[in-house]
Design a protein around this motif. Structure first.
Motif, short mmCIF file in Angstrom:
data_model
loop_
_atom_site.label_atom_id
_atom_site.label_comp_id
_atom_site.label_asym_id
_atom_site.label_seq_id
_atom_site.Cartn_x
_atom_site.Cartn_y
_atom_site.Cartn_z
N ASP A 42 0.45 -1.13 -0.19
CA ASP A 42 0.27 -0.13 -0.37
C ASP A 42 0.71 1.32 -0.27
OD1 ASP A 42 1.45 0.25 2.57
OD2 ASP A 42 -0.77 -0.31 3.61
N LYS A 43 0.33 2.44 -0.24
CA LYS A 43 0.55 3.56 -0.67
C LYS A 43 1.94 3.74 1.02
CE LYS A 43 0.07 8.40 -0.15
NZ LYS A 43 -0.74 10.13 0.00
N LEU A 44 1.63 3.81 2.07
CA LEU A 44 2.43 3.69 3.13
C LEU A 44 4.41 2.83 3.34
CD1 LEU A 44 2.83 5.18 5.95
CD2 LEU A 44 1.91 3.26 7.43
N GLY A 45 3.71 1.50 2.05
CA GLY A 45 4.39 0.87 2.21
C GLY A 45 5.75 0.82 1.31
N LEU A 46 5.47 1.53 0.41
CA LEU A 46 6.03 2.32 -0.81
C LEU A 46 7.05 3.32 0.27
CD1 LEU A 46 7.22 3.26 -3.98
CD2 LEU A 46 4.95 4.39 -3.53
N TYR A 47 6.23 4.65 1.15
CA TYR A 47 6.72 5.52 1.81
C TYR A 47 8.05 4.88 2.81
CZ TYR A 47 6.84 9.60 4.56
OH TYR A 47 8.20 10.78 5.49
N ARG A 48 7.54 3.75 3.22
CA ARG A 48 8.51 3.16 4.57
C ARG A 48 9.62 2.30 3.20
NH1 ARG A 48 3.97 1.06 8.29
NH2 ARG A 48 4.10 2.35 9.67
N ALA A 49 9.47 1.87 2.13
CA ALA A 49 10.48 1.26 1.27
C ALA A 49 11.51 2.31 1.07
CB ALA A 49 10.13 0.40 0.03
N MET A 50 11.16 3.68 0.45
CA MET A 50 11.99 4.78 -0.36
C MET A 50 12.49 5.60 1.13
SD MET A 50 11.70 8.02 0.01
CE MET A 50 9.98 8.63 0.81
N LEU A 51 11.82 5.53 1.87
CA LEU A 51 12.89 5.70 3.91
C LEU A 51 13.82 4.94 3.44
CD1 LEU A 51 10.72 7.30 6.31
CD2 LEU A 51 12.35 8.56 4.31
N ASP A 52 13.90 3.29 3.74
CA ASP A 52 15.12 2.42 3.84
C ASP A 52 16.25 2.60 2.67
OD1 ASP A 52 14.15 1.55 6.24
OD2 ASP A 52 12.51 -0.13 5.28
N GLU A 53 15.57 2.38 1.50
CA GLU A 53 16.41 2.51 0.37
C GLU A 53 17.14 3.50 0.36
OE1 GLU A 53 16.00 0.67 -3.44
OE2 GLU A 53 16.04 2.82 -3.82
N ALA A 54 16.65 4.75 0.42
CA ALA A 54 17.47 6.15 0.44
C ALA A 54 18.10 6.36 1.91
CB ALA A 54 16.43 7.61 1.12
N VAL A 55 17.85 5.79 3.07
CA VAL A 55 19.40 6.49 4.21
C VAL A 55 20.14 5.13 4.05
CG1 VAL A 55 18.64 5.67 6.63
CG2 VAL A 55 17.19 7.46 5.45
N ALA A 56 19.85 4.46 3.46
CA ALA A 56 20.49 2.55 3.78
C ALA A 56 22.13 3.25 4.01
CB ALA A 56 20.69 1.75 3.62
N PRO A 57 22.12 3.79 2.79
CA PRO A 57 23.76 3.80 2.78
C PRO A 57 24.24 4.69 3.77
CG PRO A 57 22.37 4.93 0.99
CD PRO A 57 21.77 4.41 1.47
N VAL A 58 23.47 6.18 4.09
CA VAL A 58 24.31 7.37 4.70
C VAL A 58 23.89 6.44 6.26
CG1 VAL A 58 23.60 8.98 5.92
CG2 VAL A 58 22.73 8.68 3.51
N LEU A 59 23.56 5.65 7.03
CA LEU A 59 23.23 5.00 8.28
C LEU A 59 24.64 4.48 8.22
CD1 LEU A 59 20.88 5.14 10.02
CD2 LEU A 59 20.79 2.51 9.67
N ALA A 60 25.36 3.56 7.12
CA ALA A 60 26.09 2.41 7.06
C ALA A 60 27.27 3.97 8.03
CB ALA A 60 25.93 2.09 6.06
#
Lengths: 223, 223
Positions: free
Chosen positions: A66-84
């Motif tokens: 759903d919409k929120l699932g897309l949103y969360r997936a987008m956040l995870d993907e964007a943030v992952a490299p910076v987090l690492a």
DNA sequence: TGTACATCAGTGAACGCGCGTTCACTGATGTAC
DNA sequence: TGTACATCAGTGAACGCGCGTTCACTGATGTAC
């Protein structure tokens, strides 16, 4: 001149797409990042995202539920490299802990190198009800703040910084000087004529570190 | 025990309300301010506002035309007194122009005294597509920035500040140190343990002005 | 190597809900005479 | 001072649109034999 009936763009036909084409999933994630971070979760419709990504609302449901699932997936993907990158920085096994100048420089370049981050911070961390605040505190702020405070305490212990300085307020000043210029760019570019190009960023880093270090260092001539 | 059929709350009956009661219009404006600034324009429905204000969606149409009309009226009313104060400050007929310490102190107290302002700045100025950005630049930032730059230039001319200082960057630092702590309070209260009470605000002002002034003043012992 | 079939990666159309808005109406208040 | 009427400040119910979601389907691809 039969321009009237031309299809607006090449549309994907039904059925599984041929292999090797660019994935709808990836296009949806990238478009979602652009639109969600620019305009906020509630203001963007999945039809807008699907259409801009050349796909359909049903594909969003297919990939992300759903919409929120897309949103969360987008956040995870964007943030992952910076987090690492941050994880490596805070690693206690490092030879030398980062000093204040390093931290400011690193944080500034992180913001300059990921132009979606200021929008993320404004929309999803600082705004009430932001979806990302808890994660941001846990993974970013909660890790960066101790690094800043630790660096300040060490230099204070060496006598390089004023002894009456509250390390928490000093850390707040460091973060304010580092982060705010990027958040405020839409305003400062117009009222101060500032630009975000690479040379300007380096001048900003130099200015910021100098103001900060002069502002909190021990006085040579205590009155 | 006939609790089941009790009306949830005293509801206003149809027809013009008796005089002297508290106005629906005022209740709508206040509720709209709380909800719109906390959660953003698109996330709040007029039914939520009407219900929280003890009224009906139709009353919003009656008083303000439509949702955007309510929003604009809310902004105008909230901002008017602050704007008036700012107008007096920038008045060129004043005896003495404000110095940097005055400006920081005044701006800080303005933010502390109007807790809705940080939310307004985040939601409607810094966020892309914010409804208030243009007005904010024209009426606030566009007026405040020259006051900061003017104060810096004057003290620079007196030799009190470093000569190689870029007044625009120095103004940016002053504004960063002043504004960011209020924007970031939801985060810093948790990772730095900071609170927004009056004593803490005064300590913050003292800290900020000292960091800023020490950070940009002329060196006694230029290397 | 063929081939039958399950699965994958989508599509286009439709559904129902809740949104902003509008409509017809109500009853207290203000005003002209 | 009464009184008739226009206006004001709302209400409750309904409307239509667009939203997120779902459904039935499609055709390329992967896999077992």
């Amino acid at each position: 001149m039969s321009t009237a009936a031309l299809p607006a763009a090449r549309r994907r036909s039904p059925g599984r797409p041929v292999a090797g084409g660019d994935s709808v999933r990836g296009a949806l994630l990238q478009t979602a990042r652009d639109l969600f971070l620019a305009r906020g979760f509630a203001s963007v419709t999945i039809r807008q995202i699907a259409s801009a990504a050349g796909s359909s609302p049903a594909a969003i449901h297919y990939h992300f539920g759903d919409k929120l699932g897309l949103y969360r997936a987008m956040l995870d993907e964007a943030v992952a490299p910076v987090l690492a990158a941050l994880q490596r920085l805070g690693d206690p096994g490092r030879a030398e802990p980062a000093d204040l100048t390093d931290l400011v420089r690193l944080y500034t370049r992180m913001l300059a190198g990921n132009p979606w981050m200021p929008a993320l911070i404004v929309q999803e961390v600082l705004a009430e009800g932001g979806q990302f605040r808890e994660q941001f505190i846990e993974h970013f702020a909660g890790r960066l703040a101790p690094l800043f405070i630790g660096a300040i305490r060490r230099e204070q212990g060496r006598g390089a910084l004023r002894g009456d300085l509250d390390p928490r307020l000093a850390a707040l000043s460091a973060i304010s000087l580092t982060v705010f210029p990027f958040l405020a760019l839409p305003v400062t570019s117009r009222v101060l004529g500032l630009s975000p190009d690479e040379k300007a960023v380096e001048r900003l880093v130099d200015h910021t570190t100098r103001v900060l270090l002069e502002g909190i260092r021990a006085q040579e001539d205590p009155a």
